[in-house]
Write a protein that holds these residues in place. Sequence first.
Motif, PDB file in Angstrom:
ATOM      1  N   PRO A  21       0.821  -1.226   0.000  1.00 13.03           N
ATOM      2  CA  PRO A  21       0.000   0.000   0.000  1.00 13.03           C
ATOM      3  C   PRO A  21       0.849   1.268   0.000  1.00 13.03           C
ATOM      4  O   PRO A  21       0.523   2.241  -0.689  1.00 13.03           O
ATOM      5  N   THR A  22       1.944   1.249   0.769  1.00 11.83           N
ATOM      6  CA  THR A  22       2.849   2.406   0.792  1.00 11.83           C
ATOM      7  C   THR A  22       3.529   2.577  -0.560  1.00 11.83           C
ATOM      8  O   THR A  22       3.682   3.702  -1.051  1.00 11.83           O
ATOM      9  N   LEU A  23       3.916   1.459  -1.162  1.00  9.46           N
ATOM     10  CA  LEU A  23       4.563   1.494  -2.471  1.00  9.46           C
ATOM     11  C   LEU A  23       3.661   2.142  -3.513  1.00  9.46           C
ATOM     12  O   LEU A  23       4.111   2.979  -4.308  1.00  9.46           O
ATOM     13  N   VAL A  24       2.381   1.798  -3.494  1.00  8.27           N
ATOM     14  CA  VAL A  24       1.435   2.364  -4.462  1.00  8.27           C
ATOM     15  C   VAL A  24       1.311   3.880  -4.265  1.00  8.27           C
ATOM     16  O   VAL A  24       1.347   4.657  -5.221  1.00  8.27           O
ATOM     17  N   GLY A  25       1.176   4.309  -3.009  1.00  8.04           N
ATOM     18  CA  GLY A  25       1.051   5.740  -2.726  1.00  8.04           C
ATOM     19  C   GLY A  25       2.283   6.513  -3.135  1.00  8.04           C
ATOM     20  O   GLY A  25       2.181   7.591  -3.747  1.00  8.04           O
ATOM     21  N   LEU A  26       3.458   5.984  -2.838  1.00  5.21           N
ATOM     22  CA  LEU A  26       4.701   6.664  -3.196  1.00  5.21           C
ATOM     23  C   LEU A  26       4.896   6.695  -4.713  1.00  5.21           C
ATOM     24  O   LEU A  26       5.392   7.683  -5.272  1.00  5.21           O
ATOM     25  N   SER A  27       4.497   5.617  -5.385  1.00  7.92           N
ATOM     26  CA  SER A  27       4.612   5.570  -6.839  1.00  7.92           C
ATOM     27  C   SER A  27       3.644   6.553  -7.492  1.00  7.92           C
ATOM     28  O   SER A  27       3.978   7.198  -8.501  1.00  7.92           O
ATOM     29  N   LEU A  28       2.444   6.685  -6.933  1.00  8.48           N
ATOM     30  CA  LEU A  28       1.485   7.652  -7.457  1.00  8.48           C
ATOM     31  C   LEU A  28       2.036   9.077  -7.367  1.00  8.48           C
ATOM     32  O   LEU A  28       1.820   9.900  -8.255  1.00  8.48           O
ATOM     33  N   GLN A  29       2.753   9.358  -6.287  1.00  9.46           N
ATOM     34  CA  GLN A  29       3.353  10.689  -6.133  1.00  9.46           C
ATOM     35  C   GLN A  29       4.326  10.978  -7.269  1.00  9.46           C
ATOM     36  O   GLN A  29       4.324  12.063  -7.858  1.00  9.46           O
ATOM     37  N   HIS A  30       5.140   9.989  -7.623  1.00  7.65           N
ATOM     38  CA  HIS A  30       6.067  10.169  -8.737  1.00  7.65           C
ATOM     39  C   HIS A  30       5.319  10.285 -10.056  1.00  7.65           C
ATOM     40  O   HIS A  30       5.712  11.057 -10.937  1.00  7.65           O
ATOM     41  N   MET A 186       6.055  11.400   3.553  1.00  9.28           N
ATOM     42  CA  MET A 186       6.756  10.933   2.361  1.00  9.28           C
ATOM     43  C   MET A 186       6.093  11.409   1.069  1.00  9.28           C
ATOM     44  O   MET A 186       6.663  11.256  -0.013  1.00  9.28           O
ATOM     45  N   ILE A 187       4.877  11.943   1.142  1.00 12.27           N
ATOM     46  CA  ILE A 187       4.143  12.289  -0.080  1.00 12.27           C
ATOM     47  C   ILE A 187       3.734  13.768  -0.105  1.00 12.27           C
ATOM     48  O   ILE A 187       2.580  14.090  -0.392  1.00 12.27           O
ATOM     49  N   PRO A 188       4.648  14.686   0.163  1.00  7.41           N
ATOM     50  CA  PRO A 188       4.259  16.102   0.186  1.00  7.41           C
ATOM     51  C   PRO A 188       3.779  16.601  -1.173  1.00  7.41           C
ATOM     52  O   PRO A 188       2.880  17.444  -1.251  1.00  7.41           O
ATOM     53  N   VAL A 189       4.363  16.097  -2.245  1.00  4.82           N
ATOM     54  CA  VAL A 189       3.958  16.538  -3.579  1.00  4.82           C
ATOM     55  C   VAL A 189       2.544  16.067  -3.887  1.00  4.82           C
ATOM     56  O   VAL A 189       1.707  16.829  -4.395  1.00  4.82           O
ATOM     57  N   LEU A 190       2.261  14.811  -3.582  1.00  2.00           N
ATOM     58  CA  LEU A 190       0.928  14.264  -3.823  1.00  2.00           C
ATOM     59  C   LEU A 190      -0.119  14.990  -2.989  1.00  2.00           C
ATOM     60  O   LEU A 190      -1.221  15.293  -3.474  1.00  2.00           O
ATOM     61  N   ILE A 191       0.217  15.305  -1.752  1.00  2.00           N
ATOM     62  CA  ILE A 191      -0.706  16.061  -0.892  1.00  2.00           C
ATOM     63  C   ILE A 191      -0.944  17.449  -1.471  1.00  2.00           C
ATOM     64  O   ILE A 191      -2.081  17.936  -1.518  1.00  2.00           O
ATOM     65  N   GLY A 192       0.113  18.097  -1.925  1.00  2.00           N
ATOM     66  CA  GLY A 192      -0.026  19.422  -2.520  1.00  2.00           C
ATOM     67  C   GLY A 192      -0.899  19.399  -3.763  1.00  2.00           C
ATOM     68  O   GLY A 192      -1.761  20.268  -3.950  1.00  2.00           O
ATOM     69  N   ILE A 193      -0.711  18.383  -4.609  1.00  3.73           N
ATOM     70  CA  ILE A 193      -1.518  18.272  -5.827  1.00  3.73           C
ATOM     71  C   ILE A 193      -2.981  18.016  -5.473  1.00  3.73           C
ATOM     72  O   ILE A 193      -3.890  18.629  -6.062  1.00  3.73           O
ATOM     73  N   ALA A 194      -3.229  17.124  -4.513  1.00  6.60           N
ATOM     74  CA  ALA A 194      -4.609  16.820  -4.117  1.00  6.60           C
ATOM     75  C   ALA A 194      -5.299  18.061  -3.547  1.00  6.60           C
ATOM     76  O   ALA A 194      -6.454  18.360  -3.885  1.00  6.60           O
ATOM     77  N   PHE A 195      -4.588  18.799  -2.688  1.00  8.21           N
ATOM     78  CA  PHE A 195      -5.158  20.016  -2.110  1.00  8.21           C
ATOM     79  C   PHE A 195      -5.432  21.053  -3.207  1.00  8.21           C
ATOM     80  O   PHE A 195      -6.515  21.661  -3.263  1.00  8.21           O
ATOM     81  N   GLY A 196      -4.440  21.261  -4.081  1.00  5.58           N
ATOM     82  CA  GLY A 196      -4.606  22.238  -5.146  1.00  5.58           C
ATOM     83  C   GLY A 196      -5.739  21.874  -6.089  1.00  5.58           C
ATOM     84  O   GLY A 196      -6.490  22.745  -6.551  1.00  5.58           O
ATOM     85  N   TYR A 197      -5.894  20.581  -6.366  1.00  6.73           N
ATOM     86  CA  TYR A 197      -6.968  20.120  -7.254  1.00  6.73           C
ATOM     87  C   TYR A 197      -8.333  20.405  -6.641  1.00  6.73           C
ATOM     88  O   TYR A 197      -9.256  20.898  -7.335  1.00  6.73           O
ATOM     89  N   CYS A 198      -8.482  20.116  -5.349  1.00  6.63           N
ATOM     90  CA  CYS A 198      -9.758  20.385  -4.670  1.00  6.63           C
ATOM     91  C   CYS A 198     -10.064  21.882  -4.656  1.00  6.63           C
ATOM     92  O   CYS A 198     -11.213  22.302  -4.879  1.00  6.63           O
ATOM     93  N   LEU A 199      -9.040  22.696  -4.391  1.00  9.38           N
ATOM     94  CA  LEU A 199      -9.236  24.141  -4.384  1.00  9.38           C
ATOM     95  C   LEU A 199      -9.599  24.647  -5.782  1.00  9.38           C
ATOM     96  O   LEU A 199     -10.464  25.514  -5.941  1.00  9.38           O
ATOM     97  N   ALA A 200      -8.954  24.081  -6.797  1.00 11.81           N
ATOM     98  CA  ALA A 200      -9.263  24.470  -8.169  1.00 11.81           C
ATOM     99  C   ALA A 200     -10.696  24.085  -8.542  1.00 11.81           C
ATOM    100  O   ALA A 200     -11.362  24.800  -9.293  1.00 11.81           O
TER     101      ALA A 200
END
Length: 428
Positions: A21-30, A186-200
């Motif tokens: 599960p962690t591998l999938v989340g980290l890979s999604l971030q990339h 470990m997923i600051p970029v993914l969190i930033g994208i998710a937050f920005g997408y919701c705000l958009a």
Amino acid sequence: MQAKNDNNAPRYSLYERPPFPTLVGLSLQHLFSMFGATILVPLLVGLNPGVALFSSGIGTLIHLLVTRGRVPAYMGSSFAFIIPMTSLLKTFGYPAVGQGVVAVGLSYLVIALIVAKVGTGFMDKIFPPEVVGPVIMVIGLSLAETAAQSGTQINGHYDWRAFLVASLTLLVMIFSNQYLKGFLGMIPVLIGIAFGYCLALVFGLVDLSPVQSADWFSMPKFDFLFMNHGHFDGAFYPLAMLTMVPLVLVTLSEHLGHLLVLKKITGHDFFVDPGLNKTLAGDGLASVFAGLVGGPAVTSYGENIGVMQLSKVYSVWVIGGAAVLASGFAFIGKLSAMIQSVPAAVTGGVGLMLYGVIATAGLQVLVDNKVNYSQKRNLLIAGPVMVIGIGNFHLALSSQVDFSGVALATVLGVILNLLLPKEGRAAK
């Protein structure tokens, strides 16, 4: 072992495999980090973005296979070849582009053979730290305007909504990287994208209609070599090689610079294991594959190295996971359409961080190698390289042959390094 208490230690080291599960989340971030740039190149050129996504994923797996799973490098669409690919596509059609991309890959294979025979000594002379550092800084800073425009403009006009989305996306990434712990840290970029997408979404900047109309399964429209709009084209286009192969100097500089940065952050010398000849061969074969199926030339991505620096996750398993997801998503229409629906304001906010990380990686090369700028020689190399590259002082020989500022800066850096005497007087 995974470190728990040392803030400077990796959360997952180079060959450590995270739980699934962690591998999938980290890979999604990339995947999200490289997705925008990887599909932007074919969109600008006129190629199919689904094919580019597929070829980037398979190309990364090829690179991992050739390097025996030793190098955490993601192969994404290269910006260095946008102008010649666009000109070749408009003038001759895809076969010319494909031949150019394959020629780029074959050039890498030739260089890899030379390195395997004579070693890396000549590469050190051509690309010493005083050249590689400024060139890497140029690569990051030359993209700064793109990130700033994406984060401030909508349809070419300033829009406060874009500014707010990009700014908050950046701040959320910084906050997540600095204060969140465990998996979330470990997923600051993914969190930033998710937050920005919701705000958009709240501001009405996201168009979900392509997601609704997209099929669940969608075959990418491959443009195979020697096929032009479904018809066989066996013509040979030497101009394709003439315009694209010289730009290998740019991506070669990127390649060496990225290996130096990876060496710094992982503590592993990739020039020794698996060897520069292997990393070059992996890069070359990835581009050859891309050219055969209709994708743009590929290169190792600084965006993904930036993600590794921020998350302190260096695992090759995570890079491999991102490659598998990318190649699979190319066939899932709705998922691909949803990722493509991420607005430019969000990717601009991410770019404000990641492009800066690339630039500071170049600065890190200079600091780590103690490049002395009291020496006039080093100043005379770095000064024009940075201004020419960042300002895009380009050379247009014709409508089909246009050398970008980054290309000229790289070539100039190599020439100045070879011509200027090593023992220069100190700058006053």
